[in-house]
Write an enzyme that holds these catalytic residues in place. Sequence first.
Site, PDB file in Angstrom:
ATOM      1  N   TRP A 230       7.184  47.497  20.940  1.00  0.00           N
ATOM      2  CA  TRP A 230       7.527  46.469  19.937  1.00  0.00           C
ATOM      3  C   TRP A 230       8.663  45.610  20.494  1.00  0.00           C
ATOM      4  CZ3 TRP A 230      11.311  47.044  15.394  1.00  0.00           C
ATOM      5  CH2 TRP A 230      11.229  45.927  14.556  1.00  0.00           C
TER       6      TRP A 230
ATOM      7  N   ASP B 106       3.127  53.410  23.554  1.00  0.00           N
ATOM      8  CA  ASP B 106       2.927  53.164  22.121  1.00  0.00           C
ATOM      9  C   ASP B 106       2.747  51.661  21.899  1.00  0.00           C
ATOM     10  OD1 ASP B 106       3.126  54.266  19.265  1.00  0.00           O
ATOM     11  OD2 ASP B 106       4.485  52.549  19.239  1.00  0.00           O
TER      12      ASP B 106
ATOM     13  N   TYR C 154       2.119  43.962  17.632  1.00  0.00           N
ATOM     14  CA  TYR C 154       3.162  43.632  18.615  1.00  0.00           C
ATOM     15  C   TYR C 154       2.751  42.453  19.501  1.00  0.00           C
ATOM     16  CZ  TYR C 154       4.786  48.343  17.308  1.00  0.00           C
ATOM     17  OH  TYR C 154       5.181  49.455  16.610  1.00  0.00           O
TER      18      TYR C 154
ATOM     19  N   LYS D  24      -2.358  50.610  17.039  1.00  0.00           N
ATOM     20  CA  LYS D  24      -2.278  50.725  15.572  1.00  0.00           C
ATOM     21  C   LYS D  24      -3.041  49.613  14.870  1.00  0.00           C
ATOM     22  CE  LYS D  24       2.430  52.367  16.312  1.00  0.00           C
ATOM     23  NZ  LYS D  24       3.017  51.498  17.344  1.00  0.00           N
TER      24      LYS D  24
ATOM     25  N   HIS E 171      -0.864  51.459  10.607  1.00  0.00           N
ATOM     26  CA  HIS E 171       0.535  51.075  10.838  1.00  0.00           C
ATOM     27  C   HIS E 171       1.417  51.252   9.591  1.00  0.00           C
ATOM     28  CE1 HIS E 171       2.775  48.361  13.900  1.00  0.00           C
ATOM     29  NE2 HIS E 171       3.637  49.115  13.273  1.00  0.00           N
TER      30      HIS E 171
ATOM     31  N   ASN F 203       4.506  55.794   8.923  1.00  0.00           N
ATOM     32  CA  ASN F 203       5.278  55.423   7.729  1.00  0.00           C
ATOM     33  C   ASN F 203       4.724  56.035   6.446  1.00  0.00           C
ATOM     34  OD1 ASN F 203       7.083  53.609   9.190  1.00  0.00           O
ATOM     35  ND2 ASN F 203       5.242  52.392   9.524  1.00  0.00           N
TER      36      ASN F 203
ATOM     37  N   GLN G 154       3.815  58.751  12.423  1.00  0.00           N
ATOM     38  CA  GLN G 154       4.902  58.099  13.181  1.00  0.00           C
ATOM     39  C   GLN G 154       5.865  57.476  12.173  1.00  0.00           C
ATOM     40  OE1 GLN G 154       5.033  54.168  15.813  1.00  0.00           O
ATOM     41  NE2 GLN G 154       3.956  55.771  16.915  1.00  0.00           N
TER      42      GLN G 154
ATOM     43  N   GLU H  29      16.660  55.683  32.468  1.00  0.00           N
ATOM     44  CA  GLU H  29      17.621  56.583  31.797  1.00  0.00           C
ATOM     45  C   GLU H  29      16.933  57.335  30.646  1.00  0.00           C
ATOM     46  OE1 GLU H  29      21.242  54.442  30.684  1.00  0.00           O
ATOM     47  OE2 GLU H  29      21.114  55.413  28.721  1.00  0.00           O
ATOM     48  N   ASN H  30      16.155  56.618  29.871  1.00  0.00           N
ATOM     49  CA  ASN H  30      15.507  57.235  28.703  1.00  0.00           C
ATOM     50  C   ASN H  30      14.472  58.278  29.112  1.00  0.00           C
ATOM     51  OD1 ASN H  30      17.065  55.492  27.217  1.00  0.00           O
ATOM     52  ND2 ASN H  30      15.408  54.055  26.750  1.00  0.00           N
TER      53      ASN H  30
HETATM   54  N1  LIG Z   1       5.110  52.528  13.467  1.00  0.00           N
HETATM   55  C1  LIG Z   1       6.047  51.684  13.121  1.00  0.00           C
HETATM   56  O1  LIG Z   1       6.088  51.167  11.993  1.00  0.00           O
HETATM   57  C2  LIG Z   1       7.105  51.347  14.116  1.00  0.00           C
HETATM   58  C3  LIG Z   1       8.253  50.641  13.707  1.00  0.00           C
HETATM   59  C4  LIG Z   1       9.221  50.346  14.665  1.00  0.00           C
HETATM   60  C5  LIG Z   1       9.044  50.763  15.978  1.00  0.00           C
HETATM   61  N2  LIG Z   1       7.924  51.425  16.370  1.00  0.00           N
HETATM   62  C6  LIG Z   1       7.714  51.863  17.774  1.00  0.00           C
HETATM   63  O2  LIG Z   1       8.892  52.560  18.206  1.00  0.00           O
HETATM   64  C7  LIG Z   1       9.382  51.949  19.382  1.00  0.00           C
HETATM   65  C8  LIG Z   1      10.889  52.122  19.486  1.00  0.00           C
HETATM   66  O3  LIG Z   1      11.554  51.619  18.340  1.00  0.00           O
HETATM   67  P1  LIG Z   1      12.493  50.329  18.391  1.00  0.00           P
HETATM   68  O4  LIG Z   1      12.007  49.411  19.459  1.00  0.00           O
HETATM   69  O5  LIG Z   1      12.570  49.817  16.996  1.00  0.00           O
HETATM   70  O6  LIG Z   1      13.946  50.870  18.679  1.00  0.00           O
HETATM   71  P2  LIG Z   1      14.706  51.812  19.724  1.00  0.00           P
HETATM   72  O7  LIG Z   1      13.792  52.306  20.772  1.00  0.00           O
HETATM   73  O8  LIG Z   1      15.476  52.770  18.897  1.00  0.00           O
HETATM   74  O9  LIG Z   1      15.767  50.808  20.327  1.00  0.00           O
HETATM   75  C9  LIG Z   1      15.412  49.739  21.149  1.00  0.00           C
HETATM   76  C10 LIG Z   1      16.706  48.961  21.444  1.00  0.00           C
HETATM   77  O10 LIG Z   1      17.627  49.790  22.138  1.00  0.00           O
HETATM   78  C11 LIG Z   1      17.944  49.236  23.405  1.00  0.00           C
HETATM   79  N3  LIG Z   1      17.952  50.346  24.368  1.00  0.00           N
HETATM   80  C12 LIG Z   1      16.894  51.010  24.868  1.00  0.00           C
HETATM   81  N4  LIG Z   1      17.300  51.982  25.699  1.00  0.00           N
HETATM   82  C13 LIG Z   1      18.653  51.939  25.718  1.00  0.00           C
HETATM   83  C14 LIG Z   1      19.646  52.668  26.401  1.00  0.00           C
HETATM   84  N5  LIG Z   1      19.326  53.675  27.221  1.00  0.00           N
HETATM   85  N6  LIG Z   1      20.955  52.340  26.198  1.00  0.00           N
HETATM   86  C15 LIG Z   1      21.275  51.340  25.364  1.00  0.00           C
HETATM   87  N7  LIG Z   1      20.380  50.599  24.690  1.00  0.00           N
HETATM   88  C16 LIG Z   1      19.081  50.891  24.865  1.00  0.00           C
HETATM   89  C17 LIG Z   1      16.857  48.220  23.703  1.00  0.00           C
HETATM   90  O11 LIG Z   1      17.400  47.145  24.440  1.00  0.00           O
HETATM   91  P3  LIG Z   1      16.672  46.455  25.717  1.00  0.00           P
HETATM   92  O12 LIG Z   1      15.219  46.362  25.412  1.00  0.00           O
HETATM   93  O13 LIG Z   1      17.355  45.129  25.787  1.00  0.00           O
HETATM   94  O14 LIG Z   1      16.979  47.323  26.896  1.00  0.00           O
HETATM   95  C18 LIG Z   1      16.477  47.751  22.301  1.00  0.00           C
HETATM   96  O15 LIG Z   1      17.390  46.762  21.858  1.00  0.00           O
HETATM   97  C19 LIG Z   1       8.906  50.492  19.244  1.00  0.00           C
HETATM   98  O16 LIG Z   1       8.978  49.782  20.447  1.00  0.00           O
HETATM   99  C20 LIG Z   1       7.506  50.703  18.730  1.00  0.00           C
HETATM  100  O17 LIG Z   1       6.636  51.067  19.805  1.00  0.00           O
HETATM  101  C21 LIG Z   1       6.955  51.739  15.440  1.00  0.00           C
END
Ligand SMILES: NC(=O)c1ccc[n+]([C@@H]2O[C@H](COP(=O)([O-])OP(=O)(O)OC[C@H]3O[C@@H](n4cnc5c(N)ncnc54)[C@H](OP(=O)(O)O)[C@@H]3O)[C@@H](O)[C@H]2O)c1
Length: 281
Positions: free
Chosen positions: A20, A44, A49, A74, A107, A145, A166, A244-245
């Site tokens: 996303w 994912d 997206y 999704k 989704h 959700n 999820q 790192e992740n």
């Molecule tokens: N099913 C659903 O309804 C739903 C909803 C939301 C998300 N999702 C899925 O979950 C995934 C992850 O959730 P998310 O994208 O909302 O949030 P997240 O993974 O919690 O956070 C992503 C953010 O954190 C930063 N980041 C990543 N690794 C980092 C690290 N090691 N140190 C510091 N900052 C870091 C990224 O920045 P940079 O990219 O700039 O590095 C980005 O701004 C989504 O991409 C999607 O695939 C699903």
Amino acid sequence: MEMYTIMNGVAIPKLGFGTWQLEKGSVATKAVRQALEIGYRHIDAASAYNNEENVGQAVLESGLSRNELFITTKLWNRDHGFEQTIRAFEQSLLLLQTDYVDLYLIHWPIPMERRTDWKSGFGQSWEAMIQLYEAKKIRAIGVCNCRPHHLEYLIARTGFVPMVNQIEFHPGFWQKYVVDWCVEHSILIQAWSPLAQQRVFELPLLKELSGKYNRSLAQICLRWEIQKGVSPIPKSATESRIRENFNVFDFSLTPDEVKQIDRLPECGATGYDPDDFIYPS
Ligand SMILES: NC(=O)c1ccc[n+]([C@@H]2O[C@H](COP(=O)([O-])OP(=O)(O)OC[C@H]3O[C@@H](n4cnc5c(N)ncnc54)[C@H](OP(=O)(O)O)[C@@H]3O)[C@@H](O)[C@H]2O)c1
């Protein structure tokens, strides 16, 4: 990569890569390709997206065999309904350039346009997904959700239990009552926004553990999630962070530290409330 086994026996890499907000085009293709080079095997994706074609392109460029990968996508809200689901699924296959997906998820349970009758479209989509699963076009099916009342409805309607739910899950917001219900029904939890989109990086406990283990705050969050038996799917467009992740399988928090993170005060959701989600069509 360590794996979970979901209720139908399919293995899923514990850690996935979120897509996303990866900008459609070269940014998304590059990030997914880097993730695959680093070793991620679980991607994912989602039609919402708007970058499924970049995921497909990155997979092709990686040279990996399709059966080495676990690809999730999704069904978006506007596509609830039986025929709509079949069509949306076929479109996702085209964009992803694959002939099956490993995991297909609904989704959200309640799109705005169905607020007065959310059950019919949601239930029909679930029936279509069961049909696709039985036709072996999908290796596992589930939802996102969902709270227990959404899951109970699908199960009562079809007798078919979703294999994955999820949900938003990170320190300070991990929806224990949903998790407990899913564990009781053998449903695997996947953690979206596992880093809370950086919102928990100021918490003193996480900083203390980061110092103790000489690991980043992100790694502490991901390690906690894996030790709680859930599957985190962090997103990053930054190669060093993608790497790192990924490196969270060579250290462990103590059981007491896991419990301390469990007990962090609620910091609120980053995303929408599943029962009150209004999305502009
Ligand atoms: N099913 C659903 O309804 C739903 C909803 C939301 C998300 N999702 C899925 O979950 C995934 C992850 O959730 P998310 O994208 O909302 O949030 P997240 O993974 O919690 O956070 C992503 C953010 O954190 C930063 N980041 C990543 N690794 C980092 C690290 N090691 N140190 C510091 N900052 C870091 C990224 O920045 P940079 O990219 O700039 O590095 C980005 O701004 C989504 O991409 C999607 O695939 C699903």
